[in-house]
Design a protein around this motif. Structure first.
Motif, mmCIF file in Angstrom:
data_model
loop_
_atom_site.group_PDB
_atom_site.id
_atom_site.type_symbol
_atom_site.label_atom_id
_atom_site.label_comp_id
_atom_site.label_asym_id
_atom_site.label_seq_id
_atom_site.Cartn_x
_atom_site.Cartn_y
_atom_site.Cartn_z
ATOM 1 N N VAL A 226 0.781 -1.209 -0.130
ATOM 2 C CA VAL A 226 -0.006 -0.170 0.321
ATOM 3 C C VAL A 226 0.787 1.326 0.419
ATOM 4 N N VAL A 227 2.101 1.465 1.080
ATOM 5 C CA VAL A 227 2.298 2.346 1.100
ATOM 6 C C VAL A 227 3.251 2.761 -0.709
ATOM 7 N N ARG A 228 4.417 1.341 -0.717
ATOM 8 C CA ARG A 228 5.090 1.722 -1.463
ATOM 9 C C ARG A 228 4.258 2.080 -3.266
ATOM 10 N N SER A 229 2.902 1.970 -3.434
ATOM 11 C CA SER A 229 1.917 1.781 -4.661
ATOM 12 C C SER A 229 1.318 3.450 -4.607
ATOM 13 N N ARG A 230 1.282 3.828 -2.758
ATOM 14 C CA ARG A 230 0.230 5.250 -3.024
ATOM 15 C C ARG A 230 1.869 6.086 -3.743
ATOM 16 N N SER A 231 2.058 5.581 -2.806
ATOM 17 C CA SER A 231 4.038 6.748 -2.877
ATOM 18 C C SER A 231 3.963 6.959 -3.975
ATOM 19 N N MET A 232 3.471 6.003 -5.335
ATOM 20 C CA MET A 232 4.650 6.017 -7.017
ATOM 21 C C MET A 232 3.166 6.743 -7.453
ATOM 22 N N MET A 233 1.872 6.637 -7.154
ATOM 23 C CA MET A 233 1.103 6.902 -7.555
ATOM 24 C C MET A 233 1.158 9.244 -6.822
ATOM 25 N N GLY A 234 2.265 9.174 -6.610
ATOM 26 C CA GLY A 234 2.458 10.940 -6.086
ATOM 27 C C GLY A 234 2.429 11.346 -5.372
#
Length: 974
Positions: A90-98
């Protein structure tokens, strides 16, 4: 290979392999994750990857996942790893969402499991050691496992602020927790009272609902007769039929009129003070010989069958007459020298038993409630260790469960036992020692769940929160609807003390806000050990007893429930750390936390935010299932049925474990078996090899220099980018919806099917054999570069080590880490509906051609596809395939991977279709043909004519060089 002479000319190279552009890369085929991942992790730590990510997202919107603290006891096992890895997805994907996604890990550091382990290590000394010394040992134990678990979580690739976690035993956390409790006391939520609670007599403490596990247990199941005594003055009035009433009167006079009860806890009978009926039920008296037994009418058959009584007659009882006995002591206890009261309560059901409930207010919540209504004391003849006190009469000194058989035998001897057997059923057990627990009324501190409408406000907040999956909303809602008041106190040493003072004059125990405020200030400086170090006067100040006016106090030694500790994390962490925010965007925990952390956090947040329109500490809650072993049992440290994460990582690597968890449905319990690991390992291998091939074909590609503009790319390459753009949208949506299984499946499918089985298969010849700087080759390289760039970013949240390794081999300029990037932005120019539709048709044709090639191979006509030539034609009347064939005729040879493709004219197509005689596959003139209906085609395959090119292995017949085809001649000469 040897060179050849062409009509007297010499051909320069004699080794054609050296003229091919074969893949070249340092990216290793063998993953060797257990060795390579620590090297990558070390580089991340040296560059402070977490800090770099936050710096890169400095101006981005803040998005916070609040970490539910794992317990600081024991090493991380595979089940615990599941939780942290999901959070990292969750944390990594939300980070890569901007988004800016600070992640502050936490640990739950207090509580019985740690104290239990430390006490067990101490042995007999645990009973005499001072509490302060025991607390120091517990702290050291927790600190040890915080360090071990932090190491394991980092090794699993979980990113976060590991240097500054939150710990529930730090002074600032202790103070914040007392601050929450003080607010609850000030607003009237907290009270001290006598009430039955789950009590573990092995650990000698009260337990909350969340500390109770249910396991199979065998108990005596008994039916007992309570005689109606002489205080029932008119037994005849009980019957609806007067003649039957006379029979009841006679039986009563002879001492043979009884109320029948059923129980699976004979040990609670010494505490019985009454029998409860339901005013809405019909009751009957069952005559068996000279005896009459009162039971609910609808359970009469059940009682008859269960007890084996021979029932001679059923007498309907008058509801009004029974109701007239309400509150009267009309039953005689079967062995204690006292009467039992007849009462009515809605908790009496017809699900089992007799419809008359044996009621011991000191040993059951419903019993306690109805006992309170009838002004009965909560008799509790059982001490902290589960041993009967003198109030239990002849059973004093006996352990409760061990006394069951003796009580049953005494009932049998007295004639009060109607039936006894052993019953297997689900029974509450202690979460730490796993021994069965009892209900026992004790003086405890409670939080009123219905005060100020707290329960209804909690239900309202639940409806505002996004619950993932949706069924989890109903689960927590049902639990909140039915939960009793929260028992906050524990009789242990290791925890945050409840700062209650006891007057030394009159014995009154109170929680005073002014005292709590001083405690809060002292704890903030010195931690909660100060309660055991400082005298009571330091906390009391000028406090006076509200009852007697005394000024001398003793400190009480109950501690707060560990679920209250963790339930205050929203106040102690989210509301106090400047890098976070309240409420959190998301909580993520296992399904067991609906009655634990999710609920404790919700209740404390709502109770302390009465004026807030949105008082829940989370905007969304994601619930995952539990990791199960191959036998279907929950993985846990206590059962010893799980592999430590440290060992699993050393065996298979972190990324494989992560990919396993990304490939399962986290909303359900998941069986983490060796078969699952083997299956996912094969998917990982295919992913890695596909990426390796792509990197290998970019060895001489510089994106800044060699990238081909979209409108100059070959059509098949543009189709591949269109498919990639479609993938981007699908995966972005799945990440946004936390559907990691769909993300994993889409990426593996793209790598294995779209790339390896189609694109790479088709483009390989162009990449290897075309001139190095040709448009054909650079177009393919451009497509590969763009697709790999999209793929590696999407893989990064799931398998961060491998994604970083892939990215480190990218050509051209690149950033310091793939994890500093965002997901590839939408490229609407890549999408082309008409192009995609046309290539769907062509791919359907390719599928038919491959079937023909396979038939040729099975006949021994060809070995490799390039040995073949294809003739293909559209069946008359179907303009779609005909148009597609005509438009793509120049690309079919590459698409089918054959040496030649010719289009059949309509007449030849019709003739060949007819030769199939209605069948799909046919043979003609040494060739194999196939007729398909969707698309409507005739495909004929045969061995290609001419000679085999010694460089590209395709067949040609142009009358030129006898070793090289026209394309290869040009490339070799160049």
């Amino acid at each position: 290979m040897h060179g050849a002479r062409k009509r007297g000319e010499s051909v320069a190279p004699t080794n054609y392999k050296s003229t091919l552009h074969l893949p070249k890369t340092d990216f290793p085929m063998k993953a060797n994750l257990p060795k390579r991942e620590p090297e990558i992790l070390k580089r991340w730590e040296e560059m402070d990857l977490y800090g770099e990510i936050l710096k890169t997202r400095g101006d981005a919107p803040l998005w916070v996942l609040h970490d539910g603290p794992p317990y600081a006891n024991g090493q991380v096992h595979v089940g615990t790893a599941l939780n942290k890895i999901l959070k990292d997805f969750v944390v990594r994907s939300r980070s890569m969402m901007g988004y800016s996604t600070p992640f502050v890990p936490g640990w739950d550091c207090h509580g019985m499991p740690i104290e239990h382990q430390v006490s067990r290590d101490l042995g007999p000394r645990a009973r005499t050691i001072p509490k302060l010394e025991l607390r120091k040992l517990c702290r050291a134990h927790a600190e040890k496992f915080i360090d071990l678990q932090r190491r394991d979580f980092k090794r699993l690739g979980v990113i976060g602020d590991w240097a500054n976690p939150y710990l529930t035993f730090t002074p600032e956390y202790d103070a914040a927790e007392i601050g929450v409790l003080r607010k609850l006391v000030e607003d009237g939520y907290v009270y001290r009272g006598l009430r039955p609670v789950h009590w573990c007599f092995s650990c000698r403490t009260a337990l909350a609902e969340a500390e109770v596990e249910y396991h199979d247990h065998r108990s005596p199941s008994i039916y007992v007769a309570f005689r109606l005594n002489e205080k029932l003055r008119d037994a005849a009035a009980l019957a609806t039929d007067r003649s039957k009433g006379a029979a009841l009167a006679v039986a009563h006079g002879a001492g043979k009129l009884f109320a029948a009860i059923w129980t699976t806890t004979p040990w609670t009978l010494p505490a019985n003070l009454g029998i409860t009926l339901n005013a809405s039920f019909d009751y009957v008296a069952l005559r068996s010989g000279e005896n009459f037994y009162i039971v609910a009418a609808r359970l009469a058959d059940v009682v008859e069958k269960a007890t084996g009584l021979r029932i001679d007659e059923r007498i309907a009882l008058d509801r009004a007459a029974l109701k007239a006995l309400d509150g009267q002591d009309v039953f005689s206890h079967p062995f204690a020298d006292r009467d039992a009261r007849l009462m009515f309560g809605d908790h009496v059901t017809l699900e089992a038993g007799t419809g008359l409930v044996h009621t011991a207010p000191g040993h059951g919540y419903d019993d306690f409630v109805v006992g309170n209504q009838y002004k009965l004391q909560a008799l509790t003849p059982v001490d902290d260790g589960g041993v009967f006190t003198s109030e239990a009469g002849v059973y004093a000194g006996g352990s409760v469960f061990e006394s069951n058989d003796r009580i049953v035998e005494d009932l049998r001897k007295s004639g009060a036992l109607l039936h006894a057997e052993t019953l297997g059923h689900s029974y509450p057990h202690c979460w730490r020692c796993h021994n069965p627990v009892i209900f026992r009324a004790t003086e405890q501190w409670f939080l009123r769940v219905d005060h100020h409408g707290l329960r209804q406000r909690a239900l309202g907040e639940i409806d505002k929160v996004q619950w993932i999956p949706k069924w989890s909303r109903d689960r927590i809602r049902n639990m909140v609807e039915t939960r009793p008041d929260w028992c906050l106190s524990r009789q242990r040493a290791w925890g945050v003390p409840i700062p209650a003072l006891k007057c030394t004059v009159c014995g009154l125990v109170t929680l005073e806000p002014a005292v709590m405020k001083r405690v809060e200030e002292i704890f903030a400086r010195e931690g909660s050990d100060a309660w055991y170090v400082r005298p009571a006067s330091d906390f009391a100040g000028d406090q006076r007893c509200s009852s007697c006016g005394g000024a001398s106090f003793d400190k009480t030694e109950d501690i707060l429930d560990v679920w209250f500790d963790s339930g205050c994390s929203h106040a102690a962490v989210l509301a106090r750390r400047p890098d976070l925010k309240w409420p959190a965007d998301l909580y993520v925990e296992g399904v067991d936390q609906h009655r634990g952390w999710f609920q404790g956090s919700l209740i404390t947040a709502i109770a302390t935010h009465e004026d807030s329109p949105n008082a829940a500490p989370y905007a969304a809650v994601l619930t995952h299932g539990l990791a199960l072993d191959e036998a279907g049992r929950k993985m846990s440290k206590s059962l010893g049925n799980t592999e430590n994460a440290e060992d699993a990582v050393a065996r298979v690597g972190a990324d494989l474990i992560r990919l396993v968890f990304a490939s399962v449905d986290f909303s359900s319990d998941m069986n983490v078996s060796e078969n699952l690991f083997n299956s996912v390992a094969e998917s990982y291998r295919k992913l890695r090899n596909t990426c390796r091939f792509m990197l290998g074909n970019l060895a001489d590609f510089d994106p800044a220099r060699d990238r081909v503009a979209l409108d100059q790319m070959l059509e098949f390459d543009r189709y591949a980018l269109a498919r990639t753009e479609q993938l981007k949208g699908e995966v972005a949506r799945d990440y946004d919806e936390y559907d990691f299984r769909a993300v994993s499946a889409a990426l593996v499918n793209f790598a294995v099917v779209d790339l390896s089985s189609l694109y790479i298969d088709v483009a390989r010849d162009r990449l290897y054999c075309s001139a190095a700087g040709s448009r054909e080759r650079r177009s393919a390289q451009t497509a590969i570069y763009e697709m790999l760039d999209v793929l590696v970013r999407m893989l990064a949240p799931l398998i961060p080590f491998t994604a970083e390794e892939i990215y480190s081999h990218f050509p051209g300029e690149r950033g310091k880490s793939v994890h500093l990037l965002e997901f590839a932005k939408p490229r609407p120019e890549w999408s082309d509906d008409r192009l995609e539709a046309r290539w769907r048709e062509l791919l359907a044709m390719r599928a038919e051609a491959l079937k023909v090639l396979e038939a040729l191979r099975q006949r021994g006509t060809i070995g490799a596809p390039l040995d073949a030539a294809i003739r293909i034609g559209a069946v008359a009347g179907d303009d779609g395939p005909a148009g597609a064939l005509e438009a793509a005729s120049g690309q079919l040879k590459e698409l089918f991977i054959v040496s030649d493709v010719k289009l059949l004219d309509p007449a030849e197509t019709a003739r060949l279709k007819g030769s199939a005689n209605g069948g799909e596959t046919f043979a003609t003139d040494g060739a194999v043909g196939r007729v398909s209906t969707s698309p409507a085609l005739v495909v004929v395959g045969e061995h290609a004519p001419g000679i085999k090119c010694q460089r590209c292995w395709s067949y040609f017949d142009d009358g030129g060089d006898p070793e090289l085809c026209q394309r290869c001649r040009a490339v070799v000469r160049a």
